[in-house]
Write a protein that holds these residues in place. Structure first.
Motif, PDB file in Angstrom:
ATOM      1  N   VAL A   8       0.837  -1.205   0.000  1.00 17.44           N
ATOM      2  CA  VAL A   8       0.000   0.000   0.000  1.00 17.44           C
ATOM      3  C   VAL A   8       0.870   1.253   0.000  1.00 17.44           C
ATOM      4  N   THR A   9       1.931   1.227   0.799  1.00 20.41           N
ATOM      5  CA  THR A   9       2.842   2.363   0.890  1.00 20.41           C
ATOM      6  C   THR A   9       4.034   2.138  -0.034  1.00 20.41           C
ATOM      7  N   HIS A  10       4.291   3.106  -0.909  1.00 16.16           N
ATOM      8  CA  HIS A  10       5.409   2.977  -1.847  1.00 16.16           C
ATOM      9  C   HIS A  10       6.748   3.233  -1.176  1.00 16.16           C
ATOM     10  N   GLN A  11       6.792   4.204  -0.265  1.00 19.73           N
ATOM     11  CA  GLN A  11       8.037   4.542   0.416  1.00 19.73           C
ATOM     12  C   GLN A  11       7.735   4.940   1.851  1.00 19.73           C
ATOM     13  N   THR A  12       8.719   4.793   2.719  1.00 24.44           N
ATOM     14  CA  THR A  12       8.595   5.265   4.094  1.00 24.44           C
ATOM     15  C   THR A  12       9.704   6.275   4.377  1.00 24.44           C
TER      16      THR A  12
END
Length: 289
Positions: A8-12
């Motif tokens: 869901v999240t591409h980058q953190t």
């Protein structure tokens, strides 16, 4: 813990400032508007930041040529055996990986080649470990881990590949596929988790791709089985081209599978009787008994 590992999240990022920087860097790869030309990054004097004609890092000539290396080194470069820095396939410090916490047997991201933004898809050559967290609502559930071999598409990494290709197409980026896959994982659990559907999604997204697609089989790479099917240039001949290093290999079956099909047991026994004197003597004794 959840959104990063399930795609869901591409980058953190660690803080808001780093987050804004990540957004701006991502936008720097994307055209100003739909159908506009790609943003080519150059110096104020209209020169390339990283020359195209340059030596590229080759892991076979690195400090540990026999070790299993991080395939990202092919993209970003590393120090060779004599201690000299060699750049990667793409411009220095231009590769930006996304979705790195999900489907880790595949690497996806954006980079620049001669200042031109391009999408990148390649396999992870090392074994990775996937962790499935326990469900707090179920007292009997436990955290589970599973290992995934390198150079193989699994359901999550196949879906990740299809998603990345679709994203690159929407952003108007060309695509570079460093093809070094042995095929798809075909276990019963992988079939249940819809690996065939995700593999077909890769084909569908390549068929719809509107920008150039470069499929490159790198040195000592191999492309086998179903992996060849989903990246074959005949899928989209107007947009796809394939390039192969002289040391790379390809085929539908691996050598052991070809031998098992083409060289059956009676052929093997005939060869043993012709070449092995002990077997030939035993056959003569059986015939005269």
């Amino acid at each position: 813990q959840i959104m990063y590992t399930n795609g869901v999240t591409h980058q953190t990022v660690d803080n808001d400032l780093t987050g804004v920087q990540a957004i701006l860097k991502w936008l720097s790869f994307v055209p100003l508007k739909k159908g506009a030309s790609l943003p080519i990054l150059m110096t104020p004097s209209k020169k390339l930041l990283d020359p195209i004609e340059r030596s590229v890092y080759d892991p076979r000539r690195g400090p540990n040529p026999e070790s299993v290396y991080d395939p990202r080194l092919l993209l970003i470069g590393a120090t060779d055996a004599i201690g000299k820095w060699r750049g990667g396939l793409f411009d220095d410090a231009s590769f930006e990986e996304t979705l790195s916490g999900w489907g880790m047997s595949t690497i996806c991201g954006r980079a620049r080649l001669g200042g031109i933004p391009i999408g990148v898809v390649m396999p992870e050559s090392r074994t990775v470990t996937t962790t499935y967290p326990a469900d707090p609502a179920d007292a009997d559930s436990k955290e589970k881990t599973s290992s995934q071999a390198g150079l193989v598409w699994f359901p999550d990494s196949a879906y990740k590949t299809a998603t990345a290709i679709k994203d690159f197409n929407h952003e108007g980026l060309p695509l570079m596929v460093l093809a070094n896959w042995r095929g798809f994982s075909g276990g019963m659990r992988d079939m249940y988790e819809e690996i065939l559907k995700f593999g077909s999604m890769i084909v569908d997204n390549l068929v719809d791709f509107k920008q150039p697609v470069f499929v490159y089989i790198p040195p000592n790479g191999e492309l086998r089985g179903g992996a060849w099917v989903v990246v074959d240039p005949t899928i989209n001949p107007d947009m796809m081209e394939c390039y192969v290093d002289s040391s790379a290999r390809g085929g539908i079956l691996e050598p052991s599978g070809i031998v098992e099909i083409k060289y059956r047991q009676h052929h093997l026994l005939e060869t043993m009787a012709r070449l092995d004197p002990v077997v030939a003597a035993l056959n003569m004794r059986l015939a005269s008994a």
